[in-house]
Design a protein around this motif. Structure first.
Motif, PDB file in Angstrom:
ATOM      1  N   HIS A  43      65.531  54.297  57.493  1.00  0.00           N
ATOM      2  CA  HIS A  43      66.589  53.422  58.011  1.00  0.00           C
ATOM      3  C   HIS A  43      66.447  52.035  57.409  1.00  0.00           C
ATOM      4  O   HIS A  43      65.345  51.501  57.280  1.00  0.00           O
ATOM      5  CB  HIS A  43      66.517  53.328  59.534  1.00  0.00           C
ATOM      6  N   LYS A  44      67.580  51.448  57.067  1.00  0.00           N
ATOM      7  CA  LYS A  44      67.594  50.091  56.521  1.00  0.00           C
ATOM      8  C   LYS A  44      67.476  49.084  57.654  1.00  0.00           C
ATOM      9  O   LYS A  44      68.063  49.258  58.718  1.00  0.00           O
ATOM     10  CB  LYS A  44      68.902  49.835  55.791  1.00  0.00           C
ATOM     11  N   LEU A  45      66.715  48.021  57.427  1.00  0.00           N
ATOM     12  CA  LEU A  45      66.633  46.927  58.384  1.00  0.00           C
ATOM     13  C   LEU A  45      67.759  45.928  58.163  1.00  0.00           C
ATOM     14  O   LEU A  45      68.156  45.222  59.079  1.00  0.00           O
ATOM     15  CB  LEU A  45      65.276  46.231  58.272  1.00  0.00           C
ATOM     16  N   ALA A  46      68.266  45.874  56.933  1.00  0.00           N
ATOM     17  CA  ALA A  46      69.378  44.977  56.597  1.00  0.00           C
ATOM     18  C   ALA A  46      70.264  45.674  55.569  1.00  0.00           C
ATOM     19  O   ALA A  46      69.779  46.447  54.739  1.00  0.00           O
ATOM     20  CB  ALA A  46      68.856  43.666  56.028  1.00  0.00           C
ATOM     21  N   ALA A  47      71.550  45.397  55.613  1.00  0.00           N
ATOM     22  CA  ALA A  47      72.494  46.031  54.698  1.00  0.00           C
ATOM     23  C   ALA A  47      72.213  45.663  53.241  1.00  0.00           C
ATOM     24  O   ALA A  47      72.568  46.412  52.327  1.00  0.00           O
ATOM     25  CB  ALA A  47      73.909  45.648  55.075  1.00  0.00           C
ATOM     26  N   SER A  48      71.569  44.536  53.014  1.00  0.00           N
ATOM     27  CA  SER A  48      71.290  44.080  51.647  1.00  0.00           C
ATOM     28  C   SER A  48      70.097  44.799  51.011  1.00  0.00           C
ATOM     29  O   SER A  48      69.861  44.653  49.815  1.00  0.00           O
ATOM     30  CB  SER A  48      71.041  42.577  51.643  1.00  0.00           C
ATOM     31  N   GLN A  49      69.339  45.549  51.795  1.00  0.00           N
ATOM     32  CA  GLN A  49      68.184  46.281  51.260  1.00  0.00           C
ATOM     33  C   GLN A  49      68.644  47.500  50.457  1.00  0.00           C
ATOM     34  O   GLN A  49      69.648  48.114  50.795  1.00  0.00           O
ATOM     35  CB  GLN A  49      67.293  46.782  52.386  1.00  0.00           C
ATOM     36  N   ASP A  51      68.470  51.441  49.192  1.00  0.00           N
ATOM     37  CA  ASP A  51      68.121  52.693  49.876  1.00  0.00           C
ATOM     38  C   ASP A  51      66.654  52.985  49.626  1.00  0.00           C
ATOM     39  O   ASP A  51      66.173  52.886  48.499  1.00  0.00           O
ATOM     40  CB  ASP A  51      68.967  53.846  49.345  1.00  0.00           C
ATOM     41  N   GLN A  52      65.924  53.351  50.701  1.00  0.00           N
ATOM     42  CA  GLN A  52      64.504  53.656  50.582  1.00  0.00           C
ATOM     43  C   GLN A  52      64.231  55.028  51.172  1.00  0.00           C
ATOM     44  O   GLN A  52      64.887  55.460  52.116  1.00  0.00           O
ATOM     45  CB  GLN A  52      63.664  52.603  51.296  1.00  0.00           C
ATOM     46  N   TYR A  53      63.226  55.683  50.606  1.00  0.00           N
ATOM     47  CA  TYR A  53      62.845  57.028  51.012  1.00  0.00           C
ATOM     48  C   TYR A  53      61.336  57.100  51.156  1.00  0.00           C
ATOM     49  O   TYR A  53      60.606  56.377  50.487  1.00  0.00           O
ATOM     50  CB  TYR A  53      63.286  58.046  49.946  1.00  0.00           C
ATOM     51  N   GLN A  54      60.869  57.980  52.018  1.00  0.00           N
ATOM     52  CA  GLN A  54      59.444  58.280  52.157  1.00  0.00           C
ATOM     53  C   GLN A  54      59.246  59.646  51.520  1.00  0.00           C
ATOM     54  O   GLN A  54      59.801  60.638  51.992  1.00  0.00           O
ATOM     55  CB  GLN A  54      59.050  58.329  53.636  1.00  0.00           C
ATOM     56  N   CYS A  55      58.495  59.698  50.424  1.00  0.00           N
ATOM     57  CA  CYS A  55      58.285  60.977  49.760  1.00  0.00           C
ATOM     58  C   CYS A  55      57.267  61.810  50.538  1.00  0.00           C
ATOM     59  O   CYS A  55      56.544  61.294  51.394  1.00  0.00           O
ATOM     60  CB  CYS A  55      57.870  60.789  48.308  1.00  0.00           C
ATOM     61  N   MET A  56      57.208  63.079  50.236  1.00  0.00           N
ATOM     62  CA  MET A  56      56.321  63.999  50.942  1.00  0.00           C
ATOM     63  C   MET A  56      54.841  63.661  50.718  1.00  0.00           C
ATOM     64  O   MET A  56      54.004  64.018  51.522  1.00  0.00           O
ATOM     65  CB  MET A  56      56.582  65.442  50.486  1.00  0.00           C
ATOM     66  N   MET A  57      54.528  62.936  49.649  1.00  0.00           N
ATOM     67  CA  MET A  57      53.150  62.550  49.362  1.00  0.00           C
ATOM     68  C   MET A  57      52.783  61.229  50.035  1.00  0.00           C
ATOM     69  O   MET A  57      51.661  60.768  49.927  1.00  0.00           O
ATOM     70  CB  MET A  57      52.942  62.443  47.845  1.00  0.00           C
ATOM     71  N   GLY A  58      53.759  60.589  50.717  1.00  0.00           N
ATOM     72  CA  GLY A  58      53.468  59.379  51.467  1.00  0.00           C
ATOM     73  C   GLY A  58      53.876  58.081  50.807  1.00  0.00           C
ATOM     74  O   GLY A  58      53.703  57.008  51.386  1.00  0.00           O
ATOM     75  N   PHE A  59      54.406  58.144  49.595  1.00  0.00           N
ATOM     76  CA  PHE A  59      54.830  56.931  48.919  1.00  0.00           C
ATOM     77  C   PHE A  59      56.242  56.541  49.329  1.00  0.00           C
ATOM     78  O   PHE A  59      57.030  57.374  49.739  1.00  0.00           O
ATOM     79  CB  PHE A  59      54.798  57.130  47.388  1.00  0.00           C
ATOM     80  N   ARG A  60      56.542  55.261  49.211  1.00  0.00           N
ATOM     81  CA  ARG A  60      57.895  54.769  49.501  1.00  0.00           C
ATOM     82  C   ARG A  60      58.609  54.597  48.163  1.00  0.00           C
ATOM     83  O   ARG A  60      58.083  53.984  47.246  1.00  0.00           O
ATOM     84  CB  ARG A  60      57.824  53.448  50.230  1.00  0.00           C
ATOM     85  N   ILE A  61      59.803  55.155  48.077  1.00  0.00           N
ATOM     86  CA  ILE A  61      60.601  55.098  46.858  1.00  0.00           C
ATOM     87  C   ILE A  61      61.904  54.375  47.172  1.00  0.00           C
ATOM     88  O   ILE A  61      62.539  54.655  48.191  1.00  0.00           O
ATOM     89  CB  ILE A  61      60.874  56.505  46.309  1.00  0.00           C
ATOM     90  N   ALA A  62      62.279  53.425  46.321  1.00  0.00           N
ATOM     91  CA  ALA A  62      63.508  52.674  46.514  1.00  0.00           C
ATOM     92  C   ALA A  62      64.452  52.930  45.343  1.00  0.00           C
ATOM     93  O   ALA A  62      64.017  53.101  44.196  1.00  0.00           O
ATOM     94  CB  ALA A  62      63.211  51.187  46.615  1.00  0.00           C
ATOM     95  N   ASN A  63      65.745  52.945  45.649  1.00  0.00           N
ATOM     96  CA  ASN A  63      66.768  53.086  44.625  1.00  0.00           C
ATOM     97  C   ASN A  63      67.375  51.709  44.395  1.00  0.00           C
ATOM     98  O   ASN A  63      68.172  51.225  45.183  1.00  0.00           O
ATOM     99  CB  ASN A  63      67.843  54.078  45.074  1.00  0.00           C
ATOM    100  N   ILE A  64      66.960  51.069  43.298  1.00  0.00           N
ATOM    101  CA  ILE A  64      67.419  49.729  42.972  1.00  0.00           C
ATOM    102  C   ILE A  64      68.514  49.828  41.927  1.00  0.00           C
ATOM    103  O   ILE A  64      68.308  50.424  40.872  1.00  0.00           O
ATOM    104  CB  ILE A  64      66.250  48.862  42.455  1.00  0.00           C
ATOM    105  N   GLU A  65      69.647  49.253  42.243  1.00  0.00           N
ATOM    106  CA  GLU A  65      70.780  49.305  41.292  1.00  0.00           C
ATOM    107  C   GLU A  65      70.985  47.986  40.606  1.00  0.00           C
ATOM    108  O   GLU A  65      70.575  46.978  40.991  1.00  0.00           O
ATOM    109  CB  GLU A  65      72.041  49.703  42.029  1.00  0.00           C
TER     110      GLU A  65
END
Length: 65
Positions: A43-49, A51-65
């Protein structure tokens, strides 16, 4: 562009995902149709963030455009 977030570092996915059993054949995260298939959306904390994901291995992945 996908990036891996680890504490205070931003890494390219090939640096982390290449050794992951859930990565695709080229060692990249399973990204299809705007979603990470080897993780869950966070879930996003702010609309300006990005998109972020938690991968199955525990890392956080972000989609930066």
């Amino acid at each position: 562009m996908l990036v891996v977030l680890i504490e205070d570092q931003i890494l390219a996915p090939h640096q982390v995902c290449q050794s992951c059993l859930l990565a695709d054949q080229s060692g990249q995260p399973r990204w299809r149709q705007g979603q990470l298939r080897c993780g869950q959306a966070l879930h996003k904390l702010a609309a300006s963030q990005p998109d972020q994901y938690q991968c199955m291995m525990g890392f956080r992945i972000a989609n930066i455009e």
